[in-house]
Design a protein around this motif. Structure first.
Motif, PDB file in Angstrom:
ATOM      1  N   PRO A   3      -2.964   1.162  -4.916  1.00  0.00           N
ATOM      2  CA  PRO A   3      -2.723  -0.211  -4.481  1.00  0.00           C
ATOM      3  C   PRO A   3      -3.862  -1.160  -4.799  1.00  0.00           C
ATOM      4  O   PRO A   3      -3.664  -2.359  -4.847  1.00  0.00           O
ATOM      5  CB  PRO A   3      -2.527  -0.066  -2.958  1.00  0.00           C
ATOM      6  CG  PRO A   3      -3.172   1.234  -2.602  1.00  0.00           C
ATOM      7  CD  PRO A   3      -2.982   2.113  -3.802  1.00  0.00           C
ATOM      8  N   THR A   4      -5.075  -0.646  -4.983  1.00  0.00           N
ATOM      9  CA  THR A   4      -6.201  -1.525  -5.278  1.00  0.00           C
ATOM     10  C   THR A   4      -6.404  -1.747  -6.772  1.00  0.00           C
ATOM     11  O   THR A   4      -7.343  -2.412  -7.173  1.00  0.00           O
ATOM     12  CB  THR A   4      -7.494  -0.938  -4.684  1.00  0.00           C
ATOM     13  OG1 THR A   4      -7.683   0.387  -5.207  1.00  0.00           O
ATOM     14  CG2 THR A   4      -7.424  -0.878  -3.173  1.00  0.00           C
ATOM     15  N   HIS A 339      -2.319  -8.985  -5.291  1.00  0.00           N
ATOM     16  CA  HIS A 339      -1.255  -7.983  -5.182  1.00  0.00           C
ATOM     17  C   HIS A 339       0.124  -8.643  -5.255  1.00  0.00           C
ATOM     18  O   HIS A 339       1.036  -8.117  -5.899  1.00  0.00           O
ATOM     19  CB  HIS A 339      -1.392  -7.207  -3.871  1.00  0.00           C
ATOM     20  CG  HIS A 339      -2.589  -6.316  -3.833  1.00  0.00           C
ATOM     21  ND1 HIS A 339      -2.692  -5.174  -4.597  1.00  0.00           N
ATOM     22  CD2 HIS A 339      -3.742  -6.396  -3.113  1.00  0.00           C
ATOM     23  CE1 HIS A 339      -3.853  -4.586  -4.345  1.00  0.00           C
ATOM     24  NE2 HIS A 339      -4.508  -5.309  -3.462  1.00  0.00           N
ATOM     25  N   GLU A 343       3.455  -8.077  -8.103  1.00  0.00           N
ATOM     26  CA  GLU A 343       4.873  -7.905  -7.786  1.00  0.00           C
ATOM     27  C   GLU A 343       5.710  -9.036  -8.360  1.00  0.00           C
ATOM     28  O   GLU A 343       6.843  -8.822  -8.821  1.00  0.00           O
ATOM     29  CB  GLU A 343       5.067  -7.802  -6.276  1.00  0.00           C
ATOM     30  CG  GLU A 343       4.471  -6.540  -5.672  1.00  0.00           C
ATOM     31  CD  GLU A 343       4.938  -5.284  -6.400  1.00  0.00           C
ATOM     32  OE1 GLU A 343       6.157  -5.154  -6.655  1.00  0.00           O
ATOM     33  OE2 GLU A 343       4.085  -4.434  -6.723  1.00  0.00           O
TER      34      GLU A 343
END
Length: 357
Positions: A3-4, A339, A343
């Protein structure tokens, strides 16, 4: 994909200073990062491009690698990213390495999932020389080496609102001509400064009343004036500069001809390469951007970008972070927005290729 990942990539990009004309190190890093993921890279000078798929339907996601020089009031080392309370500080964090990092991560994550367009290709192009505004531009240099483009996304800070129109820039030099004479015998001369004053009044009376639905009307401002050579000489030449922020409602040629007709001065086109851009809101790329950012209505931007080198294809400007933080000492971006941008780009890409045109 961890996720990072996009934030780690953004931090690495910030650590490469990459002032305009000094992008080699950051381009090397991007090329290494992408090749490490098993994706081929096209390298043209310090411009890098990479993608997925094949076919004639080509979507380009473009952002720039260069940054402006540091300001005097950065709270931290501008090229050492610092995260404080969920916010990442550093030169380029907003303009525009967050867009580049998010675009790159979006494409690599789709590749990791073995996704490719069914009948087309998606490319990411990270380019140079955007900030200088000079005659050299990385995207302009790279485009001949890319396939013919069907649509494009320009990664600039828009707070992830789809920008569907962008003002252009037209710079004119208006030359008032007179006749030189000794200032003690002014009746023997023709004062160019007086002629310029008349020209300025005529310019003030010029109307450009066609409006763009997102940008309004063009604006016109006199920004410099220069005339005369000595205190005792009637000036034979006076020139004033006119800065016009243009919209798609007029072509630059139309505006130039209009001013030539209205003003008693010689009109020199100093710069007209930054043309205004617009994409209809029903265009496929706009629909895809709105699917990716459903709560963000389209808008028009007064600031220029590399969109001018994509004006011949349907395009939107879309990226994380607010534009007013660009070029400031307090340049920073919320990590959550990086983030979110990943997406958004993933959804945009999938939606674009899922559309039937």
């Amino acid at each position: 994909m961890p996720p990072t990942a996009p934030v780690d990539l953004l931090k690495a990009l910030i650590r490469h200073p990459s002032l305009t004309g000094e992008e080699t190190d950051v381009a090397d890093y991007v090329e290494w990062h992408v090749r490490r993921a098993g994706i081929d890279v096209l390298r043209h000078e310090d411009n890098v491009a990479f993608g997925l798929g094949g076919g004639d339907d080509t979507l380009l996601l473009n952002s720039h690698l260069d940054v402006v020089p540091p300001s005097d009031d950065h709270p931290y080392d501008p090229f050492e990213p610092v995260a404080v309370d969920g916010v990442l500080y550093g030169r380029g964090s907003v303009d525009a390495k967050a867009s580049g990092a998010a675009m790159t991560t979006a494409l690599l994550s789709l590749a990791q999932e073995c996704w490719t367009p069914a009948d087309g290709q998606v490319l990411v192009g990270l380019t140079t020389h955007e900030e200088s505004g000079g005659p050299k531009n990385g995207l302009q240099d790279l485009r001949p080496h890319l396939p013919s483009l069907s649509a494009a996304v320009v990664g600039e800070p828009t707070s992830l609102r789809p920008c569907v129109a962008q003002k252009g820039l037209l710079i004119l030099k208006l030359h008032a001509r007179g006749t030189a004479a000794h200032a003690g015998r002014p009746h023997l001369g023709d004062n160019a400064i007086s002629r310029a004053m008349t020209g300025l009044q005529q310019l003030d009376a010029v109307t450009l009343d066609r409006e763009d639905p997102y940008l309004g009307g063009p604006t016109m401002t006199v920004t410099t004036i220069d005339g005369g050579s000595a205190h005792n000489v009637v000036p034979e030449h006076c020139v004033f500069t006119v800065d016009l922020r243009t919209t798609p409602a007029y072509t630059h040629d139309e505006i130039v001809e209009h001013i030539r007709t209205a003003v008693d001065a010689d009109v020199e086109v100093h710069s007209d390469r930054l043309v205004p851009c617009a994409t209809p809101t029903d265009a496929r790329i706009v629909r895809a951007a709105r699917t990716a950012c459903p709560d963000a209505p389209p808008f028009g931007s007064p600031t220029s970008s590399d969109w001018v080198f994509l004006h011949d294809v349907p395009a939107v400007k879309l990226g994380p972070g607010p534009s007013p933080r660009s070029h400031t000492g307090g340049e920073r971006i919320e990590i959550a927005r990086v983030h979110r941008a990943v997406e958004a780009y993933r959804t945009l890409i999938r939606s674009y290729f899922a559309s039937d045109g």
